[in-house]
Scaffold this active site. Sequence first.
Site, mmCIF file in Angstrom:
data_model
loop_
_atom_site.group_PDB
_atom_site.id
_atom_site.type_symbol
_atom_site.label_atom_id
_atom_site.label_comp_id
_atom_site.label_asym_id
_atom_site.label_seq_id
_atom_site.Cartn_x
_atom_site.Cartn_y
_atom_site.Cartn_z
ATOM 1 N N SER A 1 6.294 4.136 0.350
ATOM 2 C CA SER A 1 6.460 3.673 1.731
ATOM 3 C C SER A 1 7.209 2.356 1.709
ATOM 4 C CB SER A 1 5.093 3.479 2.392
ATOM 5 O OG SER A 1 5.208 2.797 3.625
ATOM 6 N N TYR B 1 -3.290 -0.905 2.976
ATOM 7 C CA TYR B 1 -2.245 0.097 2.763
ATOM 8 C C TYR B 1 -1.082 -0.503 1.980
ATOM 9 C CZ TYR B 1 1.072 3.849 3.917
ATOM 10 O OH TYR B 1 1.975 4.873 3.849
#
Length: 266
Positions: free
Chosen positions: A148, A161
Amino acid sequence: MAAQPIQRHRRPLVPTPPSRLAVVTGASSGIGAATARALAGEGFRVVCAARRTDRVEALAAEIGGVAVTCDVTSDESVQALAAAAGPRVEVLVNNAGGAVGLDRVEDAAVADWQQMYDVNVLGALRVTRALLPALRAAADAVIVNMGSTAGRGVYPGGGGYVVAKHGLRALSETLRQELNGEPIRVTEIAPGMVRTEEFSLNRLGDPERADAIYADVDEPLVAEDVAEAVRWVATLPRHVNIDELVIRPVAQAAQHQLHRGPLFDR
């Protein structure tokens, strides 16, 4: 004199080469399901792995693949996935992942951080370790880790995250160096804003808050865009490795720079 039988030259039988095998984790929806379809379209037999049995069974039936119920946080479940995949695997896509919450560090629940790290990082570690013998048995192989843009920066409320995706990035780079000298490529694909049916909803638990993430963004990425990148990486010549591939929608210039409003002529 009896007629002699006609002699016909027959071509020697050539064994049909076995189908190339791909394993995709987190294949029950979103990027994982789209990736399984894309690889099947390239002729791969795809092992569709995820926790939701009904979803992966339906997907496998659609694409002529194999459904495996798998929780990447369980050693036993991952070993069962490796057994189902068999002795040779050409492509592994470590796609299982996800985010929980938007809490600041001072308010963070340790259990949420543990869950994100276990799925995004240790899940990829478990699956990669279990399938490395099968990847080594292939003439050439590709490991694709779904990262990501959160693994390339930080933002308030994203700590758990962000830490997990930074960890996956480090895992990918380390694995590439450790496997140097073997015909196994390692790629990390790092999408920016991707609108899927579940990611933001699972993270926030509120449909309205989830929809607000994408409000007024003209054409965010969709799962098929990322799947196309996986397909491309997996079908490149065997001597070509894409170390990292960052993909963002045009509306997103950087992690914190997002244009909201009309962008494209209709």
